[in-house]
Design an enzyme around this catalytic site. Structure first.
Site, PDB file in Angstrom:
ATOM      1  N   GLU A 162      51.326  46.001  69.896  1.00 31.18           N
ATOM      2  CA  GLU A 162      51.326  47.204  70.728  1.00 31.18           C
ATOM      3  C   GLU A 162      52.621  47.281  71.521  1.00 31.18           C
ATOM      4  O   GLU A 162      53.188  46.260  71.901  1.00 31.18           O
ATOM      5  CB  GLU A 162      50.102  47.211  71.657  1.00 31.18           C
ATOM      6  N   LYS A 222      57.828  42.040  68.683  1.00 32.84           N
ATOM      7  CA  LYS A 222      57.144  42.326  69.945  1.00 32.84           C
ATOM      8  C   LYS A 222      57.699  41.462  71.076  1.00 32.84           C
ATOM      9  O   LYS A 222      58.022  41.962  72.168  1.00 32.84           O
ATOM     10  CB  LYS A 222      55.638  42.086  69.783  1.00 32.84           C
ATOM     11  N   CYS A 278      52.695  41.188  80.183  1.00 30.22           N
ATOM     12  CA  CYS A 278      53.508  40.926  78.996  1.00 30.22           C
ATOM     13  C   CYS A 278      54.835  40.236  79.256  1.00 30.22           C
ATOM     14  O   CYS A 278      55.146  39.232  78.615  1.00 30.22           O
ATOM     15  CB  CYS A 278      53.768  42.233  78.248  1.00 30.22           C
TER      16      CYS A 278
END
Length: 464
Positions: A162, A222, A278
């Site tokens: 994501e 990512k 994150c």
């Protein structure tokens, strides 16, 4: 391969919104989000969609539209796995707090538990999609577990990281810069699996924005994206300290630098530091991976991004103490904003937690207001640090229901989340109701300096 049933394991910040959008845009696909946390699932199923556990602008309306039609939230994990042709794994991958890699490596115990459960339950071929942020080569470990502990069915592993920014997650999902799908693109079955997921997203995303790669490139992309973004934040924050010493204005520097098309203006807003689930976790994971391959110089480079971010939080809190005549003992400090950024109720790694902890260690009295974060969460965040007991935190920290109440009779105000409503406050009234001299510390550079000078605050901002 035609997908008619999707299961997502994990009803958190990624799984919930992502599956809600898929359900809304793909009414022909049944989407079931499962989680063993009964309280969380109950919140997703609450009759009042405003009570769903995640606050994102626009999300409640999407859940209301799709829930009960083709979007379901359940604790019946085995049942959902059994029915699905495609299973998303969207569980937490926190930084390890024990053993080898403590403080850096990703803890994959929840990923492994998911893999073993999928292997145990599955009796038909499945596509398993990594949605959680994972170290490169995790797909290989998943495949080994699924193929050696299952019922002889075929599993294809895809990586579909994501790229959501909390606060704009719905917008990011509806109109993504890119959708990245990694799989075994050198085999026919792998290509079929990749194409099956491409076709799901193609219901609302143009195929020009859907990028397919091998699974290792997808996993590493990512981590790399988050590392690059965090590095920009730490870079401008490093310059903010130099600006303070030289008399330069970091906003003017950022504007001048950002106008260079090779650099661009995004993520050049100086602040008290980045937070969220994150950036820090992914950079630490990247550092650990680099060290495990003996790439110490690479590891040192990325670790410095974290070191600078921690330094920025400490120096902001230290500046409050120094400015308030080198003591905040017994003084009331208003903290405006606890979420790590506006338009979310996520507090993970929020700068507010660490700034408040620093001030509490100096025996300050903290009063907190955030429009979306509960008092229960604020106390839990402080308790997690372990700096003091729960009873001490509750005696020293008060959570109130408005910014005006937080600021009343305070010695200083610190803006730590850039909520729009703080721009609209009647700052003259706030100032009038504070103890004089009144100090305003703008950790997000939210307010114009001229405004404060007219009102009378002694004003301090990052890079000012």
């Amino acid at each position: 391969m035609k997908i008619t049933n999707i299961c997502c394991i994990g009803a958190g910040y990624v799984g919930g919104p992502t599956m809600a959008i898929i359900a809304q845009k793909c009414p022909h696909i049944n989407v079931t989000v499962v989680d063993i946390n009964e309280k969380r699932i109950a919140a997703w199923n609450d009759d009042d969609v405003n009570n769903i556990p995640i606050y994102e602008p626009g999300l409640s309306d999407i859940v209301k539209e799709a829930r009960g039609r083709n979007l379901f939230f359940s604790t019946k994990v085995d049942e959902a796995i059994d029915k699905a042709e495609m299973i998303f794994i969207s569980v937490n991958t926190p930084t390890k707090t024990y053993g080898i890699g403590k403080g850096m490596a990703a803890d994959l115990k929840f990923i492994e538990l998911c893999a073993r459960q999928i292997a145990r339950v599955s009796k038909t071929d499945k596509i398993v999609v990594e949605k959680s942020t994972l170290p490169v080569r995790t797909a290989e470990a998943l495949k080994n577990i699924l193929e050696n502990t299952g019922n002889g069915v075929n599993f294809q592993i895809l990586s579909n990281p994501e790229f959501l920014a909390e606060g704009t997650a719905v917008e990011d999902l509806l109109a993504p810069d890119r959708v990245l799908i990694g799989g075994d693109i050198d085999s026919e079955r792998g290509k079929e699996a990749v194409n099956a997921l491409v076709e799901v997203y193609a219901n609302w995303v143009s195929k020009e924005h859907i990028l397919t790669t091998n699974v290792w490139s997808s996993e590493l992309s990512k981590l790399t994206a988050n590392a690059f973004l965090a590095q920009r934040v730490s870079s401008i924050n490093a310059m903010s300290e130099l600006c303070e010493k030289t008399g330069a204005d970091v906003n003017e520097v950022a504007k001048a630098v950002g106008m260079d098309t090779r650099i661009g203006s995004k993520f050049l807003q100086s602040s008290v530091g980045f937070g969220g689930s994150c950036f820090q976790k992914d950079i630490l994971n990247l550092v650990y991976i680099a060290k495990s391959f003996g790439l110490n110089e690479v590891a040192d480079y990325w670790e410095q991004v974290i070191i600078l971010n921690d330094h920025q939080k400490r120096r902001f809190a230290s500046n409050i103490v120094k400015t308030l005549f080198n003591t905040v003992s017994g003084k009331k400090i208003a903290i405006l904003g606890w979420a790590f950024k506006k338009d979310t109720n996520d507090t993970r790694e929020s700068a507010a937690i660490y700034v408040s902890d620093y001030l509490l260690n100096e025996q300050a009295e903290i009063v907190v207001y955030d429009p979306k974060v509960t008092a229960e969460q604020i106390y839990a965040d402080l308790d997690y640090l372990g700096s003091r007991s729960d009873s001490e935190n509750r005696s020293l920290v008060k959570v109130v229901n408005s910014a005006e109440e937080a600021c009343k009779n305070s010695h200083a105000v610190a803006i730590l989340t850039e909520w729009d409503e703080f721009k609209e406050l009647d700052w003259q009234t706030v100032y009038d109701n504070m103890l004089k001299p009144a100090f305003l510390f703008d950790g997000r550079r939210l307010l114009e300096r001229a405004t404060k000078e007219k009102i009378g605050f002694e004003f301090y901002a990052i890079g000012n």
